[in-house]
Design a protein around this motif. Structure first.
Motif, short mmCIF file in Angstrom:
data_model
loop_
_atom_site.label_atom_id
_atom_site.label_comp_id
_atom_site.label_asym_id
_atom_site.label_seq_id
_atom_site.Cartn_x
_atom_site.Cartn_y
_atom_site.Cartn_z
N VAL A 108 42.62 55.84 47.01
CA VAL A 108 43.36 54.65 47.42
C VAL A 108 42.88 53.47 46.59
O VAL A 108 41.69 53.22 46.48
N VAL A 109 43.83 52.74 45.99
CA VAL A 109 43.49 51.61 45.13
C VAL A 109 44.36 50.41 45.50
O VAL A 109 45.55 50.56 45.76
N VAL A 110 43.76 49.23 45.49
CA VAL A 110 44.51 47.99 45.67
C VAL A 110 44.65 47.35 44.29
O VAL A 110 43.66 47.04 43.63
N TYR A 111 45.89 47.19 43.83
CA TYR A 111 46.19 46.54 42.56
C TYR A 111 46.38 45.05 42.84
O TYR A 111 47.35 44.65 43.48
N GLU A 112 45.45 44.24 42.34
CA GLU A 112 45.52 42.81 42.61
C GLU A 112 46.78 42.20 42.02
O GLU A 112 47.16 42.50 40.88
N ASP A 113 47.44 41.34 42.80
CA ASP A 113 48.62 40.63 42.34
C ASP A 113 48.22 39.61 41.28
O ASP A 113 47.13 39.04 41.34
N SER A 114 49.11 39.36 40.33
CA SER A 114 48.85 38.30 39.38
C SER A 114 49.06 36.97 40.11
O SER A 114 49.82 36.90 41.07
N PRO A 115 48.38 35.92 39.67
CA PRO A 115 48.54 34.62 40.34
C PRO A 115 50.00 34.20 40.40
O PRO A 115 50.74 34.36 39.44
N GLY A 116 50.39 33.68 41.53
CA GLY A 116 51.75 33.20 41.70
C GLY A 116 52.76 34.24 42.12
O GLY A 116 53.92 33.94 42.27
#
Length: 119
Positions: A108-116
């Motif tokens: 399980v991995v959380v892909y960080e959202d790009s800013p904005g």
């Protein structure tokens, strides 16, 4: 309604929606995700923890960090900067199940959202 009751009622009308918004972005416990990963798959989540391990492939610009919140551990793919081991981070992003990177099953991995960006 008394004058005193009317003076306070506006406060409830403003604070209640704000509390709901804050509760939606509150970090999930990693143990919650581990218990029901399918519930959170392809959904935006926020997690917070201490970086315990980093995994990077500089040649292709890919990196992952493992975080621990005291209830479990989870891999996170940061958007840009790779945090140092021991650093406490909070990440909002899309959770994905069954990710493999360089022949390593990350689970399980959380892909960080790009800013904005947000859903």
């Amino acid at each position: 309604m008394t004058t005193e009751g009317r003076d306070v009622s506006w406060l409830y009308r403003i604070l209640f929606p704000l509390l709901l918004i804050c509760a939606c972005n509150a970090p999930l416990k990693i143990s919650q995700i581990a218990a029901e990963p399918g519930r959170y798959n392809e959904r935006q989540v926020t997690v917070k923890g201490t970086v315990t391990q980093t995994f990077a492939i500089p040649m292709i610009g890919q990196s992952m960090v493992r975080i621990d919140d005291g209830t479990g551990q989870l891999w996170v793919k940061p958007h840009r900067r790779v945090p140092f081991e021991g650093e406490e981070i909070d990440v909002t992003g899309t959770l994905r199940i069954g990710i493999t990177m360089a022949n390593h099953n990350m689970g399980v991995v959380v892909y960080e959202d790009s800013p904005g960006t947000s859903r």
